[in-house]
Design an enzyme around this catalytic site. Structure first.
Site, PDB file in Angstrom:
ATOM      1  N   ARG A 259       0.815  -1.236   0.000  1.00  0.00           N
ATOM      2  CA  ARG A 259       0.000   0.000   0.000  1.00  0.00           C
ATOM      3  C   ARG A 259       0.838   1.271   0.000  1.00  0.00           C
ATOM      4  NH1 ARG A 259      -2.911  -2.881   3.847  1.00  0.00           N
ATOM      5  NH2 ARG A 259      -4.735  -3.886   2.955  1.00  0.00           N
ATOM      6  N   LYS A 281       2.907  11.537 -10.689  1.00  0.00           N
ATOM      7  CA  LYS A 281       1.971  10.736 -11.488  1.00  0.00           C
ATOM      8  C   LYS A 281       2.685   9.460 -11.916  1.00  0.00           C
ATOM      9  CE  LYS A 281      -1.068  13.982 -13.833  1.00  0.00           C
ATOM     10  NZ  LYS A 281      -1.523  14.400 -15.168  1.00  0.00           N
ATOM     11  N   GLU A 323       9.157  18.546 -24.832  1.00  0.00           N
ATOM     12  CA  GLU A 323       8.671  18.935 -23.498  1.00  0.00           C
ATOM     13  C   GLU A 323       9.370  20.218 -23.030  1.00  0.00           C
ATOM     14  OE1 GLU A 323       6.073  17.460 -22.503  1.00  0.00           O
ATOM     15  OE2 GLU A 323       6.159  15.396 -23.199  1.00  0.00           O
ATOM     16  N   LYS A 351       8.190  22.827 -13.656  1.00  0.00           N
ATOM     17  CA  LYS A 351       7.199  21.768 -13.398  1.00  0.00           C
ATOM     18  C   LYS A 351       6.945  21.650 -11.897  1.00  0.00           C
ATOM     19  CE  LYS A 351       5.291  17.320 -14.134  1.00  0.00           C
ATOM     20  NZ  LYS A 351       5.172  16.102 -14.867  1.00  0.00           N
ATOM     21  N   GLU A 361      -3.866  17.779  -9.617  1.00  0.00           N
ATOM     22  CA  GLU A 361      -4.517  18.199 -10.869  1.00  0.00           C
ATOM     23  C   GLU A 361      -6.013  18.467 -10.736  1.00  0.00           C
ATOM     24  OE1 GLU A 361      -2.781  16.549 -14.399  1.00  0.00           O
ATOM     25  OE2 GLU A 361      -4.524  17.106 -15.606  1.00  0.00           O
ATOM     26  N   ARG A 365      -2.713  22.528 -12.836  1.00  0.00           N
ATOM     27  CA  ARG A 365      -1.723  21.569 -13.315  1.00  0.00           C
ATOM     28  C   ARG A 365      -2.031  21.110 -14.745  1.00  0.00           C
ATOM     29  NH1 ARG A 365       1.097  16.296 -10.331  1.00  0.00           N
ATOM     30  NH2 ARG A 365       1.984  15.527 -12.257  1.00  0.00           N
ATOM     31  N   ASN A 369      -0.514  19.967 -19.983  1.00  0.00           N
ATOM     32  CA  ASN A 369      -0.972  19.190 -21.139  1.00  0.00           C
ATOM     33  C   ASN A 369      -0.972  20.005 -22.432  1.00  0.00           C
ATOM     34  OD1 ASN A 369      -1.461  16.792 -19.724  1.00  0.00           O
ATOM     35  ND2 ASN A 369      -3.371  17.652 -18.935  1.00  0.00           N
ATOM     36  N   HIS A 372      -0.821  18.290 -25.689  1.00  0.00           N
ATOM     37  CA  HIS A 372      -0.923  16.848 -25.453  1.00  0.00           C
ATOM     38  C   HIS A 372      -2.233  16.236 -25.925  1.00  0.00           C
ATOM     39  CE1 HIS A 372       2.808  17.358 -23.444  1.00  0.00           C
ATOM     40  NE2 HIS A 372       2.857  16.117 -23.001  1.00  0.00           N
ATOM     41  N   HIS A 376      -1.656  13.040 -27.988  1.00  0.00           N
ATOM     42  CA  HIS A 376      -2.175  11.721 -27.604  1.00  0.00           C
ATOM     43  C   HIS A 376      -3.026  11.111 -28.711  1.00  0.00           C
ATOM     44  CE1 HIS A 376      -1.713  12.793 -23.088  1.00  0.00           C
ATOM     45  NE2 HIS A 376      -0.638  12.197 -23.560  1.00  0.00           N
ATOM     46  N   HIS A 388       5.909   9.599 -28.467  1.00  0.00           N
ATOM     47  CA  HIS A 388       5.215  10.624 -27.686  1.00  0.00           C
ATOM     48  C   HIS A 388       5.769  12.023 -27.974  1.00  0.00           C
ATOM     49  CE1 HIS A 388       3.087  12.337 -24.263  1.00  0.00           C
ATOM     50  NE2 HIS A 388       4.222  12.851 -23.839  1.00  0.00           N
TER      51      HIS A 388
HETATM   52  N1  LIG Z   1       4.330  10.636 -15.176  1.00  0.00           N
HETATM   53  C1  LIG Z   1       4.371  11.724 -15.890  1.00  0.00           C
HETATM   54  O1  LIG Z   1       4.070  12.815 -15.423  1.00  0.00           O
HETATM   55  C2  LIG Z   1       4.821  11.641 -17.313  1.00  0.00           C
HETATM   56  C3  LIG Z   1       5.067  12.802 -18.046  1.00  0.00           C
HETATM   57  C4  LIG Z   1       5.555  12.688 -19.351  1.00  0.00           C
HETATM   58  C5  LIG Z   1       5.747  11.436 -19.913  1.00  0.00           C
HETATM   59  N2  LIG Z   1       5.476  10.313 -19.173  1.00  0.00           N
HETATM   60  C6  LIG Z   1       5.692   8.965 -19.721  1.00  0.00           C
HETATM   61  O2  LIG Z   1       7.081   8.828 -19.979  1.00  0.00           O
HETATM   62  C7  LIG Z   1       7.253   7.866 -21.003  1.00  0.00           C
HETATM   63  C8  LIG Z   1       8.257   8.376 -21.985  1.00  0.00           C
HETATM   64  O3  LIG Z   1       9.470   8.582 -21.302  1.00  0.00           O
HETATM   65  P1  LIG Z   1      10.867   8.608 -22.072  1.00  0.00           P
HETATM   66  O4  LIG Z   1      10.743   9.450 -23.254  1.00  0.00           O
HETATM   67  O5  LIG Z   1      11.890   8.907 -21.054  1.00  0.00           O
HETATM   68  O6  LIG Z   1      10.976   7.127 -22.635  1.00  0.00           O
HETATM   69  P2  LIG Z   1      11.735   5.806 -22.153  1.00  0.00           P
HETATM   70  O7  LIG Z   1      11.721   5.633 -20.703  1.00  0.00           O
HETATM   71  O8  LIG Z   1      11.113   4.718 -22.950  1.00  0.00           O
HETATM   72  O9  LIG Z   1      13.226   6.030 -22.650  1.00  0.00           O
HETATM   73  C9  LIG Z   1      13.464   6.183 -24.036  1.00  0.00           C
HETATM   74  C10 LIG Z   1      14.606   5.281 -24.502  1.00  0.00           C
HETATM   75  O10 LIG Z   1      15.840   5.804 -24.025  1.00  0.00           O
HETATM   76  C11 LIG Z   1      16.615   4.768 -23.414  1.00  0.00           C
HETATM   77  N3  LIG Z   1      17.430   5.419 -22.389  1.00  0.00           N
HETATM   78  C12 LIG Z   1      17.004   5.931 -21.219  1.00  0.00           C
HETATM   79  N4  LIG Z   1      18.003   6.591 -20.621  1.00  0.00           N
HETATM   80  C13 LIG Z   1      19.082   6.488 -21.406  1.00  0.00           C
HETATM   81  C14 LIG Z   1      20.409   6.973 -21.318  1.00  0.00           C
HETATM   82  N5  LIG Z   1      20.803   7.775 -20.320  1.00  0.00           N
HETATM   83  N6  LIG Z   1      21.269   6.642 -22.308  1.00  0.00           N
HETATM   84  C15 LIG Z   1      20.849   5.875 -23.356  1.00  0.00           C
HETATM   85  N7  LIG Z   1      19.620   5.419 -23.494  1.00  0.00           N
HETATM   86  C16 LIG Z   1      18.735   5.721 -22.540  1.00  0.00           C
HETATM   87  C17 LIG Z   1      15.606   3.775 -22.932  1.00  0.00           C
HETATM   88  O11 LIG Z   1      16.155   2.491 -22.826  1.00  0.00           O
HETATM   89  C18 LIG Z   1      14.524   3.848 -24.004  1.00  0.00           C
HETATM   90  O12 LIG Z   1      14.851   2.998 -25.058  1.00  0.00           O
HETATM   91  C19 LIG Z   1       5.882   7.623 -21.609  1.00  0.00           C
HETATM   92  O13 LIG Z   1       5.413   6.369 -21.190  1.00  0.00           O
HETATM   93  C20 LIG Z   1       5.013   8.728 -21.034  1.00  0.00           C
HETATM   94  O14 LIG Z   1       3.671   8.315 -20.857  1.00  0.00           O
HETATM   95  C21 LIG Z   1       5.031  10.400 -17.902  1.00  0.00           C
END
Ligand SMILES: NC(=O)c1ccc[n+]([C@@H]2O[C@H](COP(=O)([O-])OP(=O)(O)OC[C@H]3O[C@@H](n4cnc5c(N)ncnc54)[C@H](O)[C@@H]3O)[C@@H](O)[C@H]2O)c1
Length: 473
Positions: A259, A281, A323, A351, A361, A365, A369, A372, A376, A388
């Site tokens: 939990r 999130k 972003e 942020k 949110e 907040r 988006n 977005h 999306h 994305h």
């Molecule tokens: N929680 C939130 O508020 C929030 C906000 C924005 C996005 N997201 C989520 O984040 C995700 C996208 O995140 P992302 O773009 O970081 O993608 P990701 O985590 O898939 O990383 C992208 C790629 O980079 C590689 N990688 C990571 N760090 C590396 C490094 N230092 N050197 C070499 N390779 C590296 C990973 O293996 C992967 O192949 C989505 O699922 C999205 O929904 C969440």
């Protein structure tokens, strides 16, 4: 657990010697986090007249009593505020105790010489004689540090600290100092990152769980594997090392296992460092859609080290820039032009400020988006073949066009290519967006850079035309 995270659900109090910048920095932090601002010296003056006169006519002891009351009153208020405390307020043990209980306290350090040059010659009663001023400094400086939960030098530093976030080169080396509890530690790490950036968590008992790279991590099967294999008690913690997919998944597992156990986010992508790892999130994807199952669960610390970006492939960096541009448009500053360290720090701080103003949110907040809703829809219509970040870049174009704002920044910095998706599928996905549960699409637009508005409803025809313009003929 969230109640323990920085100033998330508490007052944010700034302490420090005269001339440290509490009033200026506090006012700016309050503006950015949309919290009320109480400057205790000003409040005393508002009620009782100039402080110099109070000292003269009623003496320092009487002033300290008024000060204690004003601080106590401010700390009793339900709505989390930003407080700038007079330099001598922390002399009272009762005030220090109240700060410990009701506030996250940040010390703004200043050198004695710098402080003197800023305040002497004014009407501050305790800044008239140089030798006395320096003596007072020696006496008080240890008290500020003793009562402070964090030390910060500037507005961004205060905002970051207030959401337990640190940004700067070398952060990866002292992760162990930020892991809460004393029990065992589970490191959940993207398998690609695991090979590139080994993590040292000091003397703690540690088990490492590599997970698939990319969106494949955000699956219930991966969460299920962790729920089965984790062996940590409530005094343990989980550390997530990877991009947004790793922190989303690991944060969700931390939210649900026992939990809720504490977790630390160590983002390794630009998307993670400026956005995904910050703000609590967490979630996974289910067949019905991305991020449809999740929880708010704020990390006990977010450690951002731009050094790890050196190994990031160029296309991932470009996606992260979407972003960054989004953040710059919301902040009204060309953050994308800054050197990498400063850019990451400024975006992360922005942020943090937005999240501090509306952690769960309920309103503001939603500005995060920007772009977005369109992004999306395009991602979904491409069945997630479109990344994305690339979808967000297109989404920003649409948001700017509908806002009547120039789009050159997006074109020059992100150079988005039209999406190759089915128009009807994209429109259907936009209308299904989870933030439009009542069937009405609400957009984030910009009145001007730095002036976002959320919840904007426009005629369907206009929204659809903007979406169509993002799609290759
Ligand atoms: N929680 C939130 O508020 C929030 C906000 C924005 C996005 N997201 C989520 O984040 C995700 C996208 O995140 P992302 O773009 O970081 O993608 P990701 O985590 O898939 O990383 C992208 C790629 O980079 C590689 N990688 C990571 N760090 C590396 C490094 N230092 N050197 C070499 N390779 C590296 C990973 O293996 C992967 O192949 C989505 O699922 C999205 O929904 C969440």
């Amino acid at each position: 657990v969230d109640a323990q995270v920085g100033a998330l659900r508490r007052h944010l109090a700034l302490v420090g010697f005269m001339g440290a910048g509490k009033t200026t920095i506090g006012g700016e932090v309050a503006r950015l986090t949309e919290r009320p601002f109480v400057d205790t010296d000003r409040e005393i003056e508002r009620r009782h007249g100039p402080i110099a006169r109070l000292f003269r006519e009623r003496g320092e002891a009487a002033f300290r009593r008024l000060e204690e009351q004003v601080v106590a009153e401010a700390l009793r208020a339900d709505e989390p505020a930003v407080l700038a405390l007079g330099g001598g307020a922390v002399l009272a043990e009762v005030t220090r105790e109240r700060l410990r209980r009701h506030a996250f306290t940040v010390c703004l350090p200043v050198g004695a010489e710098a402080a003197w040059s800023r305040v002497h010659g004014g009407d501050r009663p305790l800044a008239q004689d140089r030798a006395e001023f320096f003596e007072l400094f020696e006496e008080r400086e240890p008290l500020y540090l003793a009562v402070a939960d964090a030390v910060a030098e500037d507005v961004e530093g205060v905002v970051l600290a207030s959401l337990a976030t640190e940004s700067g080169r070398g952060r990866l080396e002292d992760v162990d100092a930020h892991i809460p509890g004393r029990g065992s530690v589970a490191v959940v790490v993207d398998e690609t990152v695991h090979a590139l950036h080994p993590l040292d968590v000091g003397d703690r008992e540690v088990t490492t769980f590599p997970i698939p790279a990319g969106e494949a991590a955000k699956q219930v099967a991966v969460a299920d594997g962790l729920w089965r294999d984790l062996r940590i008690g409530r005094d343990g913690a989980l550390v997530a090392l990877g991009g947004g997919t790793t922190t989303d998944l690991a944060g969700f597992v931390a939210a649900t296992y026992l939990r809720g156990i504490p977790w630390v986010a160590v983002p390794t992508t630009l998307v993670g460092q400026v956005d995904a790892a910050i703000g609590g999130k967490t979630g996974i994807d289910v067949p019905g859609g991305k991020n449809l199952v999740g929880a708010f669960h704020f990390p006990a610390a977010v450690l951002i080290d731009p050094d790890v970006l050196d190994t990031l492939p160029g296309e991932e960096r470009r996606r992260g820039m979407a972003e960054v541009v989004k953040t710059g448009l919301l902040a009204g500053k060309p953050l994308w032009e800054l050197p990498e360290d400063e850019m990451v720090r400024a975006c992360a701080a922005f942020k943090c400020a937005v999240v501090l103003s509306d952690p769960y949110e309920r309103g503001r907040r939603a500005i995060l988006n920007l772009g977005h809703t369109f992004g999306h829809a395009l991602e979904a219509a491409s069945e997630y073949a479109l990344a994305h970040g690339d979808a967000v870049a297109l989404g920003l174009l649409a948001a700017l066009r509908l806002s009547g704002q120039p789009t050159d920044v997006v074109e020059e910095v992100l150079g988005p290519e039209p999406a190759r998706v089915d128009r009807d599928a994209a429109w259907a996905a936009l209308k299904r967006d989870k933030k439009a549960a009542d069937g009405r699409t609400r957009l984030v637009l910009l009145r001007a850079p730095g002036e976002p508005e959320h919840g904007v409803e426009l005629p369907d025809a206009e929204v659809r035309a903007a979406l169509d313009a993002l799609i290759a003929p």
